[in-house]
Design an enzyme around this catalytic site. Structure first.
Site: not given
Ligand code: PAF
Length: 284
Positions: A34-37, A39-40, A154, A188-189
């Site tokens: 969650g806390a989407l930006h 990047g997501h 990541d 972005m994070s």
């Molecule tokens: O990258 C993330 O947001 C988390 O590590 C993931 C892959 C959703 C697992 O909780």
């Protein structure tokens, strides 16, 4: 854009997933905390290219945080996340509770070595990848997607998940999606919201340092010297550096002598004030 359906139990997810399969659709999974930006959102768009139906999971996974880490203060913005997902092509949101994911008596963990034990994130967050692999393993078994996507930001996590999926014959395609950056280059994070205005300005130096280091590696400078110099640059600017490391981009092991720049990745983790930032780029 139609709003995604919200599913909060594994049973509801399975029923939805089975209906999609019966309709002949390939399902794509975007695991998030969650806390989407943006990047997501780019992950949703990437998986959409490969699947007719997309489910985004939103679950802040307690077991991937060490007791001293930021689980309780990790940003949570469920309503805003739903709004964002309503603006893109996302069919379903899976948002289970902690007790749905880890019912009383839960006793199983997926524990890897290989890319999970190379002295990068694992050195500073020793229980992290067991928590990540366990929850991602569960999400993959719950949603049974044809394809799942993870961000290259990541990078070690992506390598760990690829290894797990191969080792456990999970039969799902794993896509890696490029890191989205702010205009100045900061990756972005969700954790960027922790940075003060002053830290935010300085944070971009991580990316700049990686770019310079990659250039030096391409020019043939010895890799250990590059790592040291990059660490020195960041420390002088007030970062507390966990590592700057040039590694094989698949295994994340130390590169063999004469390794081609194209096979290498440079990764960094450093703290700025209370915020731990990570970033990485390809060398070649
Ligand atoms: O990258 C993330 O947001 C988390 O590590 C993931 C892959 C959703 C697992 O909780």
């Amino acid at each position: 854009m139609p709003q995604p359906i919200v599913l909060d139990t594994i049973n509801a997810l399975r029923i939805w997933r089975n209906a999609e399969r019966r309709a002949g659709k390939r399902v794509g999974l975007v695991p998030t905390m969650g806390a989407l930006h943006q990047g997501h959102i780019s992950l949703v768009n990437a998986v959409r290219e490969e699947a007719e139906s997309v489910v985004t999971s939103i679950f802040v996974n307690p077991i991937q945080f060490a007791p001293h880490e930021d689980f309780s203060k990790y940003p949570r913005a469920f309503e805003r996340d739903l709004e964002l997902l309503g603006e893109v092509d996302c069919d379903a949101v899976f948002a289970p509770s902690v007790s749905e994911m880890y019912p009383e008596g839960f006793a199983t963990a997926i524990n890897l070595v290989g890319p999970a034990a190379v002295g990068l994130e694992d050195k500073f967050r020793p229980t992290h990848f067991t928590g990540v692999a366990t929850v991602v393993g569960k999400l993959l078994l719950q949603a049974l997607p044809e394809v799942a996507v993870f961000g290259e930001k990541d990078f070690q996590q992506l390598a760990v998940i690829r290894r797990m999926v191969r080792d456990l014959d999970m039969g799902v395609e794993i896509l890696g999606a490029p890191t989205l950056r702010e205009a100045d280059g900061l990756a972005m994070s969700s954790r960027n919201v922790y940075l003060s205005a002053q830290e935010r300005e300085k944070a971009v130096v991580i990316h700049q340092t990686l770019l310079e280091a990659a250039e030096a590696a391409q020019a043939g400078m010895p890799l250990h010297a590059i790592e040291k110099e990059a660490e020195g640059t960041l420390s002088e600017l007030g970062f507390v550096v966990d590592y700057v490391a040039i590694r094989d981009s698949v295994t994340l092991a130390e590169p063999v002598d004469g390794a081609k720049p194209g096979s290498l990745r440079i990764l960094a983790a450093a703290k700025l004030g209370q915020t731990r930032l990570i970033d990485n780029i390809a060398v070649g």
